[in-house]
Scaffold this motif. Structure first.
Motif, PDB file in Angstrom:
ATOM      1  N   THR A  46       0.823  -1.208   0.000  1.00 18.51           N
ATOM      2  CA  THR A  46       0.000   0.000   0.000  1.00 18.51           C
ATOM      3  C   THR A  46       0.855   1.255   0.000  1.00 18.51           C
ATOM      4  O   THR A  46       0.557   2.210  -0.714  1.00 18.51           O
ATOM      5  CB  THR A  46      -0.943  -0.004   1.220  1.00 18.51           C
ATOM      6  OG1 THR A  46      -1.712  -1.208   1.198  1.00 18.51           O
ATOM      7  CG2 THR A  46      -1.886   1.180   1.188  1.00 18.51           C
ATOM      8  N   TYR A  53      -3.126   6.093  -5.021  1.00 18.33           N
ATOM      9  CA  TYR A  53      -4.461   5.916  -4.441  1.00 18.33           C
ATOM     10  C   TYR A  53      -5.078   7.264  -4.057  1.00 18.33           C
ATOM     11  O   TYR A  53      -6.254   7.497  -4.278  1.00 18.33           O
ATOM     12  CB  TYR A  53      -4.399   5.017  -3.213  1.00 18.33           C
ATOM     13  CG  TYR A  53      -4.008   3.590  -3.478  1.00 18.33           C
ATOM     14  CD1 TYR A  53      -4.113   3.010  -4.736  1.00 18.33           C
ATOM     15  CD2 TYR A  53      -3.511   2.801  -2.452  1.00 18.33           C
ATOM     16  CE1 TYR A  53      -3.747   1.694  -4.966  1.00 18.33           C
ATOM     17  CE2 TYR A  53      -3.145   1.476  -2.669  1.00 18.33           C
ATOM     18  CZ  TYR A  53      -3.267   0.938  -3.931  1.00 18.33           C
ATOM     19  OH  TYR A  53      -2.905  -0.360  -4.135  1.00 18.33           O
ATOM     20  N   LEU A  76     -11.053   2.155  -5.605  1.00 18.70           N
ATOM     21  CA  LEU A  76      -9.690   1.659  -5.784  1.00 18.70           C
ATOM     22  C   LEU A  76      -9.678   0.291  -6.444  1.00 18.70           C
ATOM     23  O   LEU A  76      -8.798  -0.005  -7.252  1.00 18.70           O
ATOM     24  CB  LEU A  76      -8.961   1.626  -4.444  1.00 18.70           C
ATOM     25  CG  LEU A  76      -8.668   3.004  -3.853  1.00 18.70           C
ATOM     26  CD1 LEU A  76      -8.042   2.870  -2.476  1.00 18.70           C
ATOM     27  CD2 LEU A  76      -7.787   3.835  -4.767  1.00 18.70           C
TER      28      LEU A  76
END
Length: 159
Positions: A46, A53, A76
């Motif tokens: 991440t 994102y 996402l």
């Protein structure tokens, strides 16, 4: 992993992701090795795409404290399968490279300055991809048997 991501983002990505993760995991002595590996995989996966994102969420109007977590997650997941041409990326070249690759802004600026546009884009792309996995087989185990078991699980191998 969530606490590490919050700390990483709060540092404006000026602290290396692995150092933030190590600090977060240091306080979790109850974690098993498997739990630590999962947390590291989630966090690092991440963290390398965090700016991307954030940009995608901003493009879809999903930023801010009032954003619905389900809507953000759905956006996402859809973005994962969309072509990059579906977005209006930042006009600033450093911001654009950071948003499209997921690499920190300061690092993208340095790469562009030192390496030029094309090489910086290639380095940013490669630096945020998952690397190859190397497997060492013990002497008492047949390499062929391991390759067969991996192939049965859908894993591509090479020697």
């Amino acid at each position: 992993a969530r606490e590490a991501l919050v700390a990483y983002r709060a540092s404006e990505e000026n602290v290396a992701a692995d150092k933030v993760l190590a600090r977060a995991l240091r306080g979790e002595s109850s974690f098993t090795d498997a739990e630590r590996r999962v947390a590291a995989d989630v966090f690092l996966g991440t963290a390398t795409r965090l700016r991307r994102y954030e940009w995608i969420c901003a493009q879809r109007g999903l930023c801010g404290a009032a954003s619905d977590a389900t809507a953000v997650a759905a956006a996402l997941l859809r973005a994962r399968d969309e072509d990059d041409g579906a977005y209006t990326w930042p006009a600033d070249a450093d911001e654009r490279l950071s948003a499209t690759s997921g690499a920190p802004l300061w690092l993208c600026a340095r790469w562009r300055r030192d390496l030029g546009e094309a090489v910086a884009a290639a380095v940013a792309d490669q630096s945020t991809r998952r690397g190859p996995v190397t497997l060492r087989v013990r002497d008492d185990v047949s390499i062929g048997a391991v390759e067969e078991a991996l192939a049965a699980a859908g894993v591509v191998t090479e020697r």
